[in-house]
Design a protein around this motif. Structure first.
Motif, mmCIF file in Angstrom:
data_model
loop_
_atom_site.group_PDB
_atom_site.id
_atom_site.type_symbol
_atom_site.label_atom_id
_atom_site.label_comp_id
_atom_site.label_asym_id
_atom_site.label_seq_id
_atom_site.Cartn_x
_atom_site.Cartn_y
_atom_site.Cartn_z
ATOM 1 N N GLY A 107 41.087 -40.658 -23.749
ATOM 2 C CA GLY A 107 42.287 -40.780 -24.574
ATOM 3 C C GLY A 107 43.479 -40.002 -24.050
ATOM 4 O O GLY A 107 44.506 -39.934 -24.712
ATOM 5 N N LYS A 167 44.837 -41.804 -18.950
ATOM 6 C CA LYS A 167 44.536 -42.178 -17.571
ATOM 7 C C LYS A 167 44.640 -43.682 -17.369
ATOM 8 O O LYS A 167 45.316 -44.144 -16.448
ATOM 9 N N SER A 168 43.965 -44.426 -18.248
ATOM 10 C CA SER A 168 43.978 -45.884 -18.090
ATOM 11 C C SER A 168 45.386 -46.431 -18.259
ATOM 12 O O SER A 168 45.782 -47.359 -17.555
ATOM 13 N N THR A 169 46.124 -45.865 -19.183
ATOM 14 C CA THR A 169 47.500 -46.312 -19.392
ATOM 15 C C THR A 169 48.311 -46.104 -18.118
ATOM 16 O O THR A 169 49.050 -46.991 -17.694
#
Ligand SMILES: Nc1ncnc2c1ncn2[C@@H]1O[C@H](COP(=O)(O)OP(=O)(O)O)[C@@H](O)[C@H]1O
Ligand SMILES: [Mg+2]
Lengths: 576, 357
Positions: B39, B42-44
């Motif tokens: 959350g 990182k993925s964003t």
């Protein structure tokens, strides 16, 4: 493979080139949907405020149509009747549907699978056919009524609000049953019920305190849908209400707009608006009631099928009661249609062997208009189902899988036919074809009916396709984008193939729906444009019950064959 | 030199900032890891680089190409960026064979069939899946699926490879092997790589540089050694190396260097502050569990503690000690008897940071 740089990549598309193609496709889908949804609605709105038919010369703006409605005692009477009929039929549908969902979905009642299938029959047939079956068997001169009346006077009067509500209620019970079965009974995590058992609840208390409350959203949704259908239905008021001078809004609209020699278009449009507002407020109410939906959200169970509840000593009595109800309300009326189709006259006083005949069928096929109706219906249904499915998947993909700016508007537009009863869709398309030049070329060919059908059933198709899209991980189309596909490419290469079962399901659902449809095309009829449903309606109006029964039998067989084929060939079960 | 540059990149969802003014520069051929708890964004961050998500602020450029600029509204679609992406879910298309999955990128680039087949078999051999070309993803194990996902991402020779927790769905043993294997391929192809993980071991073992993220912000950016040895933030110390964080009080210190801090019960610990910039008053002390010793050491502070519960972890014990109303974890070969005792913390192992506000 060695060290690589950006220029090393073959076919690096120029910035913006693909961007445009995807945006173009999205705008196209938006414009087509908007045109399709608004073209029929706007002329109706216009007609409400115009003093003479839209196709007449020199019309002027007026509020007269609206004041007429509020002044007319008849309209008030009609609205009250409509309300009463709708409420009664919904109560009957919901009580039957919910009980069936619990009994068939959750208990160990013997024969529950077969009974569940029989319960679904009314959903596959039109109200027209179902109402016919009831008239033939339970009407004042119906077979069963006469058989009982031999000893005493007629035991019941089908031609009453009660009778109308009963027929409508039973034909809509499957919808309540389906929603409760799949929305709650089957999908509720069985551990929720097990948890109740562990804190000391018996099987019936579990149903009362856990299962039933969790069904509330499904009950609300199906209640709203059934209310809408009850308000719109035409054949039940026409067949059962008219002889007793009971008039609902839809029958009133039909009478004023079609049957009357000088249609009052202003009044028709204004009462259409009234009808749409009734339907719209029902759906708004449903949304408000469901706003607290999260309270009923259940974490989906991990597979384990809930153990059916044991009914104990009540097992067989309940099974017998359910079977009896289904026999009397579903099996007997449908058998009645076939019986009537093969006889000259149906009466308990005359032995069947004396009246058996194939005359009804030969007369049916002797009339070229009827043959044309069958051919037209199949043709129109096929085209509409294909176009409707294509439009629905295009709309759903833009709404759910694109960055298009107006997805909210697009979705609202696509679902707007939910507030427009079928009769009025037809009326709107009729008006549109008259006053909007680009639609003029549709007049006089089946295109005009296809347009109305595609519009009317877009929400239905979306209802099948949207949940299927949710099941496909977003990463799958994103992955296609990263290897070089633009939006249209990703949809075509990844999404459409993965949605094939849903598309097939939607196609078959629409096809059956169009096959049995009779209301939408009423206002669009013209010589050469006959469809089965409307032809059947005029057979009724002309009192040709035998011919009508033959036609109805034919349609039942067509639908049954279609459903069986779909099940066997494609493993598609509609309404799952 | 092609370089990826993120300038002040932000992504807002309603009222929450998924990432907040992120600045990163990635050099050619570099293996950069985004590391942080679930959350943290990182993925964003990775999605904004791939073009799968549109940031709400900042700019991204790659070499001379501007990929995104909030100022003038530039946004290059993912298909036009041409970066290879490996998804956490693998995202293999279930209706296409391994060959079909891998070959789509080439097909979309209009590469002739002969050349395409050659490249597909090359890359499948590279990931060791040559014989499975005709299988469907549903017929592969998790480890094989992960290899297909990698093959699909590198077959068209992307200038940049983006991986989002590619090993997180593998079991522990496979993960170890895959880590080595993945790193080998990256080195062999000289691929500029951005790698996302929440696993500190993975990050330390594979990366040239690590970006440590928390709550959408970059906390520290440096080589694995820098990150481990000289964390600049207590969060980095605790997230990488599981340091104990203890509230202490101490004097002001402007420069990096030695300092004294006081536990709540008055015991004093000689420590050092890697950054300086300390205000007098509340401060945070970070000590790694395995650097605390139960025998007397030179240049170390002696602390009286209460030994508590121990957990057996296979190659060592983890034991809890209570001191001054808080707890610390110790990593020991043999547990100590419960009750009063002493521990020693070397001055250089005790790091002091300003208290978080
Ligand atoms: N579509 C979304 N809508 C709202 N919030 C989101 C969305 N996607 C991500 N977020 C939020 O952004 C933050 C960062 O998410 P993400 O980048 O997925 O974290 P990580 O990959 O580091 O686990 C999270 O707090 C998450 O809740
Ligand atoms: Mg993530």
């Amino acid at each position: 493979m060695s060290h690589v740089t950006m220029t090393d990549m073959p076919h690096m598309p120029a910035q913006g080139a693909h961007f445009d193609r995807a945006r173009l496709a999205q705008w196209l889908i938006f414009v087509v949907t908007a045109a399709l949804m608004l073209a029929p609605a706007l002329p109706i709105l216009l007609q409400v405020f115009v003093d003479r038919p839209l196709y007449a010369q020199d019309w002027q703006f007026t509020l007269g149509n609206i004041t007429d409605i509020f002044r007319s005692e008849r309209v008030g009477q009609v609205a009250a009747t409509t309300g009463l009929f709708a409420v009664f039929s919904v109560i009957i549908a919901q009580v039957l549907g919910i009980s069936a969902a619990l009994l068939i979905g959750r208990t160990d009642m013997p024969g529950r699978k077969l009974m569940g299938d029989v319960l679904m029959w009314p959903l596959y047939l039109s109200h027209l056919i179902f109402a016919l079956g009831w008239v033939v068997m339970y009407g004042p001169s119906g077979f069963v009524t006469q058989a009982i009346a031999q000893q005493s006077s007629a035991p019941w009067n089908l031609y009453s609000i009660g009778g109308m509500s009963l027929v409508a209620g039973i034909s809509q019970a499957p919808l309540a049953y389906l929603y409760c079965l799949y929305g709650a009974v089957r999908s509720v995590d069985s551990s929720l019920e097990s948890a109740a058992r562990t804190v000391g609840a018996g099987p019936l208390q579990v149903l009362r305190w856990v299962t039933l409350p969790l069904m509330v959203p499904s009950i609300i949704t199906s209640t709203a849908l059934n209310l809408v259908i009850a308000v719109e239905t035409l054949s039940i008021p026409l067949f059962l209400g008219r002889p007793a001078r009971i008039e609902t809004l839809s029958a009133f609209l039909y009478g004023e707009g079609i049957a009357s020699s000088s249609p009052n278009h202003g009044l028709v449009a204004a009462s259409s608006l009234l009808l749409m507002m009734l339907v719209g407020s029902t759906l708004v109410l449903q949304r408000i009631l469901l706003r607290q939906g999260h309270r009923y959200e259940t974490v989906k169970g991990k597979g384990s099928r809930p153990m059916p509840l044991g009914l104990g000593r009540l097992r067989w009595p309940l099974a017998a009661l359910t079977a009896l109800i289904l026999l009397v309300t579903v099996v007997v009326p449908i058998s009645g249609i076939f019986l009537r189709a093969f006889t000259t006259f149906l009466s308990p006083l005359i032995p069947l062997s004396k009246v058996l005949t194939l005359n009804n069928f030969s007369k049916l096929f002797a009339d070229e208009a009827n043959i044309r109706a069958i051919v037209n219906t199949v043709e129109i249904s096929l085209i509409s189902a294909a176009l409707g499915t294509a439009l629905a998947v295009a709309v759903a993909l833009v709404v759910q899988r694109s960055t298009f700016r107006f997805t909210g508007t697009l979705e609202a537009l696509a679902y707007s036919p939910r507030v427009v009863p079928g009769l009025i869709t037809g009326l709107g398309v009729f008006y549109a074809a008259i006053i909007l030049p680009p639609m003029g070329w549709l007049r006089g060919n089946i295109g005009i009916i296809v347009v109305a059908y595609v519009m009317a059933t877009l929400p239905l198709a979306l209802g099948v396709i949207q949940p299927a899209i949710v099941q496909v991980s977003r990463d799958l189309d994103k992955a296609a984008r990263t290897v070089g596909a633009d939006w249209t490419g990703a949809m075509r290469i990844v999404m459409i193939p993965l949605l094939r079962p849903a598309l097939l399901g939607s196609f078959i659902l629409l096809f059956v729906f169009h096959l049995k449809s009779y209301v939408i095309a009423i206002f669009l009829m013209a010589p050469g444009l006959e469809v089965m449903g409307v032809s059947m309606l005029s057979l009724w109006t002309n009192g040709e019950v035998g011919l009508l029964a033959a036609f109805a039998s034919l349609q039942i067989v067509m639908i049954a064959v279609l459903l069986v084929l779909a099940r066997i060939l494609f493993k598609v079960k509609i309404y799952d | 030199m092609t370089e990826l540059v993120l300038k002040n990149v932000s992504r807002r969802y309603g009222n929450t900032l998924a990432i907040d003014k992120v600045n990163i520069t990635v050099a050619n051929g570099e293996f950069l890891t985004l590391l942080g708890p679930s959350g943290c964004g990182k993925s964003t961050t990775l999605s904004t680089i791939a073009g799968l998500d549109r940031p709400t602020g900042g700019s991204i450029s790659f070499g001379d190409n501007v990929l995104f600029d909030a100022e003038d509204g530039t946004f290059l679609q993912p298909e036009a960026r041409g970066f290879g992406v490996v998804f956490q879910s693998y995202a293999l298309w279930p209706h296409m064979t391994v060959e079909g999955n891998v070959g789509l990128g080439l097909k979309l680039r209009k590469i002739p069939a002969a050349e395409r087949n050659k490249r597909i078999s090359e890359v499948l051999d590279l990931v060791g899946l040559g014989p499975l070309a005709k299988r469907y993803p549903g017929e592969l194990s998790g480890g094989q699926q992960q290899r297909v996902a990698l093959a699909r991402a590198i077959v068209f020779r992307p200038p940049l490879l983006l991986l989002d927790e590619p090993l997180s769905n593998l079991d522990a043993q496979l993960r170890q092997q895959a880590r080595v294997w993945l790193k080998d391929i990256q080195r062999e192809l000289g691929l500029t790589t951005i790698y996302v993980t929440h696993d500190q071991d993975e990050a330390l073992a594979m990366s040239d540089r690590i970006v440590v993220m928390r709550s959408g912000k970059i906390v520290q950016l440096g080589t694995p050694q820098e990150i481990y040895r000289t964390p600049v933030h207590p969060f980095v110390a605790s997230f990488i190396g599981n340091a104990n964080l203890i509230e202490v009080t101490g004097g002001a210190a402007a420069q990096a260097g030695g300092c004294d801090v006081r536990l709540a019960d008055g015991q004093v610990i000689r420590a050092q502050t890697p950054l300086g910039n300390l205000n007098a008053g509340k401060q945070l002390l970070a000590v790694r569990p395995h650097l605390i010793s139960c025998t007397k050491a030179d240049n170390a502070s002696e602390v009286a503690v209460e030994f508590g519960m121990e957990n057996y972890l296979g190659d060592h014990f983890e034991q809890v000690v209570r001191v001054a109303g808080t707890e610390m974890r110790l990593s020991l070969d043999e547990p100590r008897p419960r009750g009063g005792g002493k521990i020693w913390i070397r001055n250089e192992d005790a790091m002091v940071f300003e208290a978080e506000r």
